[in-house]
Design a protein around this motif. Structure first.
Motif, PDB file in Angstrom:
ATOM      1  N   GLU A  13      40.315  13.600  61.372  1.00 34.04           N
ATOM      2  CA  GLU A  13      41.243  14.557  61.958  1.00 34.04           C
ATOM      3  C   GLU A  13      40.520  15.361  63.028  1.00 34.04           C
ATOM      4  N   VAL A  14      41.285  15.914  63.933  1.00 36.07           N
ATOM      5  CA  VAL A  14      40.698  16.771  64.966  1.00 36.07           C
ATOM      6  C   VAL A  14      40.119  17.992  64.274  1.00 36.07           C
ATOM      7  N   GLY A  15      38.839  18.262  64.551  1.00 32.46           N
ATOM      8  CA  GLY A  15      38.171  19.392  63.932  1.00 32.46           C
ATOM      9  C   GLY A  15      37.277  18.996  62.767  1.00 32.46           C
ATOM     10  N   ARG A  16      37.301  17.732  62.361  1.00 30.58           N
ATOM     11  CA  ARG A  16      36.440  17.282  61.256  1.00 30.58           C
ATOM     12  C   ARG A  16      34.998  17.202  61.748  1.00 30.58           C
ATOM     13  N   VAL A  17      34.082  17.763  60.992  1.00 34.25           N
ATOM     14  CA  VAL A  17      32.664  17.696  61.326  1.00 34.25           C
ATOM     15  C   VAL A  17      32.129  16.373  60.798  1.00 34.25           C
ATOM     16  N   VAL A  18      31.394  15.651  61.666  1.00 31.78           N
ATOM     17  CA  VAL A  18      30.875  14.336  61.294  1.00 31.78           C
ATOM     18  C   VAL A  18      29.356  14.304  61.477  1.00 31.78           C
ATOM     19  N   LEU A  19      28.731  13.429  60.714  1.00 28.33           N
ATOM     20  CA  LEU A  19      27.300  13.186  60.821  1.00 28.33           C
ATOM     21  C   LEU A  19      27.128  11.839  61.496  1.00 28.33           C
ATOM     22  N   ILE A  29      24.968  16.545  63.836  1.00 27.74           N
ATOM     23  CA  ILE A  29      26.377  16.705  63.513  1.00 27.74           C
ATOM     24  C   ILE A  29      27.163  16.946  64.798  1.00 27.74           C
ATOM     25  N   ALA A  30      28.440  16.581  64.751  1.00 26.39           N
ATOM     26  CA  ALA A  30      29.348  16.779  65.873  1.00 26.39           C
ATOM     27  C   ALA A  30      30.748  17.016  65.303  1.00 26.39           C
ATOM     28  N   THR A  61      29.804   9.538  59.655  1.00 26.00           N
ATOM     29  CA  THR A  61      30.047   9.880  58.257  1.00 26.00           C
ATOM     30  C   THR A  61      30.818  11.187  58.250  1.00 26.00           C
ATOM     31  N   LEU A  62      31.975  11.184  57.586  1.00 29.85           N
ATOM     32  CA  LEU A  62      32.793  12.387  57.527  1.00 29.85           C
ATOM     33  C   LEU A  62      32.171  13.377  56.543  1.00 29.85           C
ATOM     34  N   THR A  63      32.082  14.624  56.940  1.00 30.84           N
ATOM     35  CA  THR A  63      31.562  15.671  56.054  1.00 30.84           C
ATOM     36  C   THR A  63      32.745  16.471  55.509  1.00 30.84           C
ATOM     37  N   PRO A  64      32.522  17.269  54.482  1.00 31.33           N
ATOM     38  CA  PRO A  64      33.631  18.084  53.959  1.00 31.33           C
ATOM     39  C   PRO A  64      33.998  19.265  54.853  1.00 31.33           C
ATOM     40  N   LYS A  91      26.823  26.629  58.007  1.00 33.99           N
ATOM     41  CA  LYS A  91      27.418  26.056  56.795  1.00 33.99           C
ATOM     42  C   LYS A  91      26.796  24.698  56.496  1.00 33.99           C
ATOM     43  N   TRP A  92      26.599  23.883  57.540  1.00 35.69           N
ATOM     44  CA  TRP A  92      26.008  22.557  57.350  1.00 35.69           C
ATOM     45  C   TRP A  92      24.590  22.682  56.812  1.00 35.69           C
ATOM     46  N   GLU A  93      23.794  23.567  57.408  1.00 38.72           N
ATOM     47  CA  GLU A  93      22.397  23.708  56.994  1.00 38.72           C
ATOM     48  C   GLU A  93      22.266  24.264  55.587  1.00 38.72           C
TER      49      GLU A  93
END
Length: 138
Positions: A13-19, A29-30, A61-64, A91-93
């Motif tokens: 989805e638009v706005g999903r953070v991915v690795l 991440i992006a 890879t999709l992140t939460p 948040k990711w770190e």
């Protein structure tokens, strides 16, 4: 018939953070800023150094994590503003996933002597634990 509950919680989805799993930016991440088709999306990582580009899902890879209310096809400036507002990098770190990746990277870069020092520290810690447990049993 009532709708079935899904086991999936991470969606493209638009706005999903991915690795990123492949390419020169692997491990960064992006954010998905636009969905092109069933195989590719436009990603952008203005705070992590990943340029805006088309990227196949098989290398993501999709992140939460998600960036809330990110508009579709947002430019790098807008994405950067939304990412900083949501505090995504922090948040990711703070996730266990990122900490494990950082620890594995740290272990990969150790020299022979540093690996030896780690072994000695583990042995001394193991010995201390063994002595404490033996004293507790007695």
């Amino acid at each position: 018939m009532p709708p079935l509950e899904s086991n999936f919680t991470r969606f493209v989805e638009v706005g999903r953070v991915v690795l990123l799993k492949a390419g020169p930016y692997a491990g960064h991440i992006a954010v998905i800023s636009e969905i092109i088709d069933h195989n590719r999306a436009i990603i952008d990582g203005p705070t992590t150094g990943v340029p805006r580009q088309s990227f196949p899902y098989r290398h993501l890879t999709l992140t939460p994590l998600t960036v809330p209310n990110l508009p579709r096809s947002a430019g790098s400036g807008i994405v950067k503003k939304y990412v900083e507002k949501a505090g995504i990098v922090a948040k990711w770190e703070s996730t266990a996933w990122a900490k494990k990746r950082a620890a594995a990277e740290k272990r990969r870069t150790l020299t022979d002597f540093e690996r030896f020092q780690v072994m000695i520290h583990k042995k001394s810690r193991r010995d201390k634990v063994r002595k404490v447990l033996k004293g507790a049993k007695a």
